[in-house]
Design an enzyme around this catalytic site. Structure first.
Site, PDB file in Angstrom:
ATOM      1  N   LYS A 188       0.860  -1.182   0.000  1.00 41.08           N
ATOM      2  CA  LYS A 188       0.000   0.000   0.000  1.00 41.08           C
ATOM      3  C   LYS A 188       0.892   1.226   0.000  1.00 41.08           C
ATOM      4  O   LYS A 188       2.023   1.178   0.504  1.00 41.08           O
ATOM      5  CB  LYS A 188      -0.897   0.015   1.250  1.00 41.08           C
ATOM      6  CG  LYS A 188      -2.150   0.838   1.077  1.00 41.08           C
ATOM      7  CD  LYS A 188      -3.226   0.087   0.313  1.00 41.08           C
ATOM      8  CE  LYS A 188      -4.479   0.878   0.147  1.00 41.08           C
ATOM      9  NZ  LYS A 188      -5.579   0.049  -0.390  1.00 41.08           N
TER      10      LYS A 188
HETATM   11  P1  NAD Z   1     -13.041   7.556  -3.178  1.00 36.84           P
HETATM   12  O1  NAD Z   1     -12.017   8.605  -2.949  1.00 36.84           O
HETATM   13  O2  NAD Z   1     -13.513   7.302  -4.570  1.00 36.84           O
HETATM   14  O3  NAD Z   1     -14.335   7.856  -2.270  1.00 36.84           O
HETATM   15  C1  NAD Z   1     -14.276   8.072  -0.890  1.00 36.84           C
HETATM   16  C2  NAD Z   1     -15.635   8.617  -0.468  1.00 36.84           C
HETATM   17  O4  NAD Z   1     -15.699   8.701   0.946  1.00 36.84           O
HETATM   18  C3  NAD Z   1     -15.922  10.025  -0.999  1.00 36.84           C
HETATM   19  O5  NAD Z   1     -17.280  10.113  -1.375  1.00 36.84           O
HETATM   20  C4  NAD Z   1     -15.650  10.907   0.223  1.00 36.84           C
HETATM   21  O6  NAD Z   1     -16.337  12.145   0.165  1.00 36.84           O
HETATM   22  C5  NAD Z   1     -16.182   9.998   1.298  1.00 36.84           C
HETATM   23  N1  NAD Z   1     -15.746  10.327   2.645  1.00 36.84           N
HETATM   24  C6  NAD Z   1     -14.525  10.716   3.078  1.00 36.84           C
HETATM   25  N2  NAD Z   1     -14.550  10.951   4.406  1.00 36.84           N
HETATM   26  C7  NAD Z   1     -15.818  10.689   4.804  1.00 36.84           C
HETATM   27  C8  NAD Z   1     -16.475  10.729   6.055  1.00 36.84           C
HETATM   28  N3  NAD Z   1     -15.814  11.081   7.163  1.00 36.84           N
HETATM   29  N4  NAD Z   1     -17.798  10.391   6.099  1.00 36.84           N
HETATM   30  C9  NAD Z   1     -18.468  10.033   4.984  1.00 36.84           C
HETATM   31  N5  NAD Z   1     -17.883   9.954   3.774  1.00 36.84           N
HETATM   32  C10 NAD Z   1     -16.587  10.293   3.701  1.00 36.84           C
HETATM   33  O7  NAD Z   1     -12.458   6.219  -2.525  1.00 36.84           O
HETATM   34  P2  NAD Z   1     -12.896   4.709  -2.832  1.00 36.84           P
HETATM   35  O8  NAD Z   1     -11.953   4.156  -3.836  1.00 36.84           O
HETATM   36  O9  NAD Z   1     -14.354   4.637  -3.058  1.00 36.84           O
HETATM   37  O10 NAD Z   1     -12.501   4.045  -1.434  1.00 36.84           O
HETATM   38  C11 NAD Z   1     -13.399   4.033  -0.334  1.00 36.84           C
HETATM   39  C12 NAD Z   1     -12.994   2.899   0.598  1.00 36.84           C
HETATM   40  O11 NAD Z   1     -13.030   1.684  -0.136  1.00 36.84           O
HETATM   41  C13 NAD Z   1     -11.574   3.011   1.168  1.00 36.84           C
HETATM   42  O12 NAD Z   1     -11.537   2.459   2.461  1.00 36.84           O
HETATM   43  C14 NAD Z   1     -10.764   2.149   0.220  1.00 36.84           C
HETATM   44  O13 NAD Z   1      -9.573   1.669   0.824  1.00 36.84           O
HETATM   45  C15 NAD Z   1     -11.773   1.041  -0.031  1.00 36.84           C
HETATM   46  N6  NAD Z   1     -11.500   0.257  -1.235  1.00 36.84           N
HETATM   47  C16 NAD Z   1     -11.529   0.837  -2.474  1.00 36.84           C
HETATM   48  C17 NAD Z   1     -11.250   0.037  -3.581  1.00 36.84           C
HETATM   49  C18 NAD Z   1     -11.299   0.579  -4.984  1.00 36.84           C
HETATM   50  O14 NAD Z   1     -11.084  -0.200  -5.935  1.00 36.84           O
HETATM   51  N7  NAD Z   1     -11.599   1.846  -5.188  1.00 36.84           N
HETATM   52  C19 NAD Z   1     -10.940  -1.328  -3.422  1.00 36.84           C
HETATM   53  C20 NAD Z   1     -10.940  -1.862  -2.150  1.00 36.84           C
HETATM   54  C21 NAD Z   1     -11.229  -1.062  -1.054  1.00 36.84           C
END
Ligand code: NAD
Length: 432
Positions: free
Chosen positions: A117
């Site tokens: 990561k």
């Molecule tokens: P992203 O940046 O696309 O979206 C994150 C979202 O969370 C945004 O809408 C943001 O405004 C919101 N957010 C941030 N702080 C917040 C809070 N305190 N309360 C409510 N909403 C809040 O990121 P993503 O890729 O969707 O990732 C989100 C989660 O999913 C993370 O934990 C990431 O590690 C996990 N994840 C993502 C992927 C992927 O392929 N994108 C894969 C596995 C896990």
């Protein structure tokens, strides 16, 4: 111990660090498996921790230095694999935890990768596009010697996207003087991305959710859902669940939580964020939903399914007792602390743990890497069919371990993963 991210309207509570939480989860599974000290020593600690300071020229001519990390937790089962996060609260502790979870996640879905990561301490919303590109390229250039399709393959995470992956790929390829798309996944289609990658994390979650609902004899049609976070994982979860008849009653992002008990029109919400810089802000003023006074209350709504899809440490011992959902599908990494986990398990909540639930992203990243290396690109149908099979198989492996060992799904997922990583580490042995 450290202070977790405070959310508006919530007094931050002291909680354990994400890495300490990860080690506690590891410890619980190790105990059930009865691993020896030598077995633990071979797989527990991160293999490599890189900490750099990145000087970047800003638009006004000044030079700003950004702190950045890359952690390679394991390369036992294949190259390290895991996203890069741009966030003002990134810390080494958090990146170590996320790298550890990636090792476990790749093993749960049985893709031939280790875990890694990366993170940069920056609020990217304060950067211009040019500054974001220079920072992204500098990060990749600085770490290039430790990255590569056979060494360590980054991907998107919070606040990083396909465009940034394209800059990463270009920086690496220019440095190596040849086209190397397999150094990073989650790229746009034009530079070797895979069909199906954008929605892969949410799609994988939906496959595991369908399996969970089958197991619990619950109907997704008509089930109520609350989603915390409306980025890649959260918004695609809403998009994919709506056609299944699920009623999304609340969504949130960094601007607040928005609720409509009759059901939020998901298409309208998706169009809203697409035309409002990726944010839900103003969705209530337009009359589509009511803004909740405290965004954290979204987690406590009386819904069938809760999908945390934002950040870690959201459900803690402080609010776990008020969480009512029957199923918690962890799209985010580490959204539930170990103390909260115990409280939720006591109440009989069914948790689809992060290392299983959100593994669709890395599964399609693996398929993207395979396509990059063979130079033959698949149809979306083929990608999604492989994802479907992989996720459901992983769910069944974890459910079986949960029944066999009489442990919650999270411990079971770690058991499946740790057994696989240990077997490979022992087969390889120590090099020198
Ligand atoms: P992203 O940046 O696309 O979206 C994150 C979202 O969370 C945004 O809408 C943001 O405004 C919101 N957010 C941030 N702080 C917040 C809070 N305190 N309360 C409510 N909403 C809040 O990121 P993503 O890729 O969707 O990732 C989100 C989660 O999913 C993370 O934990 C990431 O590690 C996990 N994840 C993502 C992927 C992927 O392929 N994108 C894969 C596995 C896990």
């Amino acid at each position: 111990m450290r202070n977790p991210r405070g959310t508006k309207g919530v007094t931050p509570v002291m909680t354990m660090s994400a890495y300490e939480n990860a080690l506690r989860q590891f410890g619980a599974a190790v105990e059930v498996l009865g691993l020896t000290a030598n077995q633990v020593a071979m797989i527990k600690d991160p293999r490599k921790v890189i900490h750099v300071n990145l000087p970047v020229r800003m638009d006004d001519g000044s030079i700003q230095v950004f702190e950045a990390f890359r952690v390679q937790h394991s390369v036992a089962r294949g190259p390290a694999k895991g996203g890069i996060r741009f966030h003002q609260d990134v810390s080494l502790d958090e990146v170590k935890a996320l790298a550890f979870w990636m090792t476990m996640k790749c093993a749960v879905v049985n893709v031939p990768f280790g875990g890694g990561k990366g993170g940069v301490v920056v609020d990217p919303s304060t950067l211009s596009l040019g500054e974001l590109e220079r920072l992204s390229r500098r990060y990749f250039a600085e770490l290039a010697a430790d990255l590569g399709p056979d060494q360590d393959i980054p991907a998107p995470d919070v606040n990083t996207n396909p465009q940034i992956m394209a800059w990463f790929m270009d920086t690496y390829s220019m440095r190596e003087r040849k086209y190397i798309p397999g150094v990073v996944t989650g790229k746009p289609l034009e530079v070797g991305g895979s069909l199906g990658r954008v929605q892969a994390t949410a799609q994988g979650m939906v496959y595991t959710l369908e399996e969970a609902a089958k197991h619990l004899k619950m109907d997704l049609n008509g089930a109520s859902v609350a989603i915390q976070g409306f980025g890649n994982a959260g918004s695609n979860s809403a998009r994919l669940l709506a056609p299944k008849g699920a009623r999304v009653v609340a969504v949130s992002d960094v601007t607040g939580a928005y609720r409509n008990d009759k059901g939020i029109d998901v298409e309208t919400a998706l169009e809203w964020v697409a035309s409002h810089k990726g944010r839900l802000e103003g969705f209530d003023d337009a009359g589509h939903a009511e803004k909740m006074d405290d965004p954290m209350e979204l987690l406590e709504l009386d819904v069938d399914i809760l999908i945390p899809a934002a950040l870690e440490n959201q459900i803690t011992q402080r609010n776990a007792g008020a969480v009512k959902a029957r199923i918690i599908a962890e799209c985010a990494n580490g959204p539930v602390t170990p103390e909260a986990d115990e409280l939720l398990n006591e109440r009989g909540a069914f948790i689809i743990p992060d290392i299983l639930c959100n593994a669709g992203g890395v599964t399609v990243s693996y398929l993207e890497w395979v396509q990059n290396r063979t130079g033959y690109y698949w149809t979306e149908e083929r990608v999604l069919s492989d994802l479907d099979r992989n996720m459901r198989e992983a769910f069944r492996d974890v459910l079986q371990a949960s029944l066999d060992h009489e442990v919650p799904m999270r411990v079971a997922a770690f058991i499946v993963a740790i057994e696989r990583v240990t077997r490979t580490a022992e087969a390889r042995g120590l090099y020198a």
